[in-house]
Design an enzyme around this catalytic site. Structure first.
Site, PDB file in Angstrom:
ATOM      1  N   GLY A   1      -4.106   2.175   6.987  1.00 49.88           N
ATOM      2  CA  GLY A   1      -3.855   3.371   7.830  1.00 49.88           C
ATOM      3  C   GLY A   1      -3.938   2.953   9.068  1.00 49.88           C
TER       4      GLY A   1
ATOM      5  N   ARG B   1      -5.366   3.643  -2.583  1.00 53.08           N
ATOM      6  CA  ARG B   1      -4.613   4.077  -3.993  1.00 53.08           C
ATOM      7  C   ARG B   1      -5.281   3.308  -5.278  1.00 53.08           C
ATOM      8  NH1 ARG B   1      -1.782   0.157  -1.461  1.00 53.08           N
ATOM      9  NH2 ARG B   1      -0.879  -0.760  -3.368  1.00 53.08           N
TER      10      ARG B   1
ATOM     11  N   TYR C   1      -3.324 -12.926  -6.295  1.00 54.06           N
ATOM     12  CA  TYR C   1      -3.891 -12.189  -7.538  1.00 54.06           C
ATOM     13  C   TYR C   1      -4.191 -13.239  -8.541  1.00 54.06           C
ATOM     14  CZ  TYR C   1      -2.644  -7.418  -5.796  1.00 54.06           C
ATOM     15  OH  TYR C   1      -2.448  -6.336  -5.070  1.00 54.06           O
TER      16      TYR C   1
ATOM     17  N   ARG D   1      -2.951   6.561 -10.705  1.00 49.37           N
ATOM     18  CA  ARG D   1      -2.204   6.820  -9.657  1.00 49.37           C
ATOM     19  C   ARG D   1      -1.516   8.194  -9.896  1.00 49.37           C
ATOM     20  NH1 ARG D   1       0.100   1.390  -6.777  1.00 49.37           N
ATOM     21  NH2 ARG D   1      -1.817   0.130  -6.769  1.00 49.37           N
TER      22      ARG D   1
ATOM     23  N   GLN E   1      -1.232 -14.267  -0.285  1.00 46.11           N
ATOM     24  CA  GLN E   1      -1.971 -13.259  -0.791  1.00 46.11           C
ATOM     25  C   GLN E   1      -2.106 -13.678  -2.406  1.00 46.11           C
ATOM     26  OE1 GLN E   1      -0.857 -10.546  -3.094  1.00 46.11           O
ATOM     27  NE2 GLN E   1      -2.885 -10.161  -3.759  1.00 46.11           N
TER      28      GLN E   1
ATOM     29  N   ASP F   1      -7.513  -3.459   6.871  1.00 48.46           N
ATOM     30  CA  ASP F   1      -6.165  -2.815   6.652  1.00 48.46           C
ATOM     31  C   ASP F   1      -6.495  -1.318   6.365  1.00 48.46           C
ATOM     32  OD1 ASP F   1      -7.153  -2.749   4.073  1.00 48.46           O
ATOM     33  OD2 ASP F   1      -5.616  -4.102   3.222  1.00 48.46           O
TER      34      ASP F   1
ATOM     35  N   LYS G   1     -10.188 -10.567   0.110  1.00 45.89           N
ATOM     36  CA  LYS G   1      -9.784  -9.347   0.566  1.00 45.89           C
ATOM     37  C   LYS G   1     -10.340  -8.315  -0.523  1.00 45.89           C
ATOM     38  CE  LYS G   1      -5.382  -6.972   1.449  1.00 45.89           C
ATOM     39  NZ  LYS G   1      -5.592  -5.880   0.473  1.00 45.89           N
TER      40      LYS G   1
ATOM     41  N   THR H   1      -7.324 -11.574  -3.291  1.00 50.60           N
ATOM     42  CA  THR H   1      -7.759 -10.228  -3.442  1.00 50.60           C
ATOM     43  C   THR H   1      -8.395  -9.979  -4.525  1.00 50.60           C
ATOM     44  OG1 THR H   1      -5.581  -9.679  -2.400  1.00 50.60           O
ATOM     45  CG2 THR H   1      -6.552  -7.733  -3.593  1.00 50.60           C
TER      46      THR H   1
ATOM     47  N   HIS I   1      -7.776  -0.984  -0.563  1.00 48.22           N
ATOM     48  CA  HIS I   1      -6.591  -1.067  -1.079  1.00 48.22           C
ATOM     49  C   HIS I   1      -5.665   0.123  -0.753  1.00 48.22           C
ATOM     50  CE1 HIS I   1      -4.553  -4.116  -3.499  1.00 48.22           C
ATOM     51  NE2 HIS I   1      -3.531  -3.425  -3.965  1.00 48.22           N
TER      52      HIS I   1
ATOM     53  N   ARG J   1      -1.594   2.689  11.942  1.00 54.19           N
ATOM     54  CA  ARG J   1      -0.043   3.140  12.288  1.00 54.19           C
ATOM     55  C   ARG J   1       0.382   2.920  13.582  1.00 54.19           C
ATOM     56  NH1 ARG J   1      -0.478   2.979   7.693  1.00 54.19           N
ATOM     57  NH2 ARG J   1       0.171   4.497   5.897  1.00 54.19           N
TER      58      ARG J   1
ATOM     59  N   THR K   1       2.427  -6.952   0.788  1.00 51.05           N
ATOM     60  CA  THR K   1       3.015  -5.557   0.173  1.00 51.05           C
ATOM     61  C   THR K   1       3.907  -6.307  -0.878  1.00 51.05           C
ATOM     62  OG1 THR K   1       4.393  -5.330   1.950  1.00 51.05           O
ATOM     63  CG2 THR K   1       2.674  -3.901   2.010  1.00 51.05           C
ATOM     64  N   GLY K   2       3.938  -5.527  -2.067  1.00 49.65           N
ATOM     65  CA  GLY K   2       4.772  -5.872  -3.029  1.00 49.65           C
ATOM     66  C   GLY K   2       5.971  -5.292  -3.522  1.00 49.65           C
TER      67      GLY K   2
ATOM     68  N   SER L   1       2.814 -11.475  -0.295  1.00 50.32           N
ATOM     69  CA  SER L   1       2.425 -10.974  -1.739  1.00 50.32           C
ATOM     70  C   SER L   1       2.532 -11.936  -2.929  1.00 50.32           C
ATOM     71  CB  SER L   1       2.614  -9.365  -1.932  1.00 50.32           C
ATOM     72  OG  SER L   1       1.992  -9.073  -3.272  1.00 50.32           O
TER      73      SER L   1
END
Length: 331
Positions: free
Chosen positions: A260, A230, A81, A116, A79, A258, A203, A107, A227, A262, A29-30, A57
């Site tokens: 959801g 989003r 990019y 978004r 991860q 990945d 990913k 990714t 992702h 929880r 997570t960024g 990330s």
């Protein structure tokens, strides 16, 4: 359900030959420094203490070398990019390899940022601009304001170092959002392999055909991901795709999911349907935002406790006893 004799329930598994306490990975997570100072280091340390891998990330706010120092015995994944200037990715891979990161998570599902609507409604942009709403929010969160004043605003430190520039959040965030390499394709996995000797995961897989291509190209694993929902709306949830893809490549390729996840039982559903493990995104961040590293440890402990309880209620003493028939799928 048949009565079980007393035994020690175990959620233990392996990722690429390394032991893990559960089929969970603290995912990438960024901009985590917006939640807490040294956030990525705290996440990595908590994951290591829990016996779980941590994925750093590209948009991290701690240097990857500092993350390694915070979790000296942890299983760390990187991860990646890929931007138009591939020298940045090459330097990140070199540094991660030198720091003992075991696995690269390439990714591929975000060549451009999705539209978004919630960001537009909230006026979100980097760096954060002052507005009456932001000022009011800061007044309601004095502890957060004190931390930001004391430690400074978070920066994309790994990108800055690999670019060879001083940290500049606005510039480097813009590089991530507008300068991704749109030419990246399957043939480029050969380029990645020239710069990375560890395990390689792709990913962002969203279909059986791409899973088969990943297998043919010699990847060690894939992450089924939209992702977090989003980027492109109306895509399939990874759990919906999992059974078909597991049937196609599950015995020859490690599959992760990945989005959801929880509760501990969510990860068990994924394993039952053929996944090796599940990546956690927001759940550890809730703990981080609440209580820093202590909060992360509490969230991971809670999820593992839920997992053990669910396994006992299912009559399963090991992950190998989970099976597709335990999960009901909507027609």
């Amino acid at each position: 359900m048949a009565l079980q004799t007393a035994r020690a329930d175990s959620s233990a598994t392996q990722f690429f030959g390394r032991e893990a306490a559960a089929p969970l990975i603290v995912g990438p997570t960024g901009l985590n420094g917006l939640f807490w100072p040294r956030a990525d280091e705290l996440l990595a340390h908590a994951a290591s203490e829990a016996g779980l891998p941590f994925v750093l990330s590209t948009a991290s706010t701690s240097l990857l070398e500092d993350v390694r120092a915070a979790a000296p015995r942890g299983d760390l994944w990187m991860q990646l990019y890929v931007q138009q200037d591939r020298g940045i990715a090459e330097d990140l891979m070199r540094r991660a390899s030198a720091a003992g990161f075991s696995t690269l998570v390439l990714t591929v599902d975000v060549p451009v940022h999705g539209k978004r609507d919630h960001d537009t409604r909230n006026g979100f942009a980097l760096p954060l601009g002052l507005s009456p709403r932001l000022i009011a929010d800061c007044i309601r969160h004095p502890h957060w304001c004190w931390q930001m004043a004391r430690h400074g605003s978070p920066q994309l430190k790994n990108i800055a170092q690999s670019v060879g520039e001083r940290a500049n959040l606005a510039r480097h965030a813009a590089m991530l959002s507008r300068q991704m390499d749109l030419t990246l394709g399957w043939a480029d996995l050969e380029w990645v392999r020239r710069h990375w000797n560890g395990k390689l995961i792709v990913k962002g897989i969203q279909g059986r055909d791409d899973a088969l291509l990943a297998l043919a190209r010699g990847t060690d694993g894939i992450v089924l991901s939209n992702h977090g929902g989003r980027q492109l709306d109306s895509t399939f949830a990874p759990l919906e795709l999992l059974p078909e893809i597991a049937d196609a490549v599950g015995h020859r390729l490690d599959i992760f999911v990945d989005g959801g996840v929880r509760r501990g039982s969510d990860a068990l559903k994924a394993v039952s349907l053929g996944a090796r493990g599940a990546l956690l995104g927001r759940a550890p961040l809730y703990g981080l935002a609440s209580r820093g590293g202590t909060g992360v440890k509490e969230v991971l402990a809670l999820m593992m406790q839920e997992m053990h309880i669910a396994m006992r209620l299912l009559g399963c003493s090991a992950l190998t006893q989970l099976r597709p028939g335990l999960v009901e799928r909507a027609a």
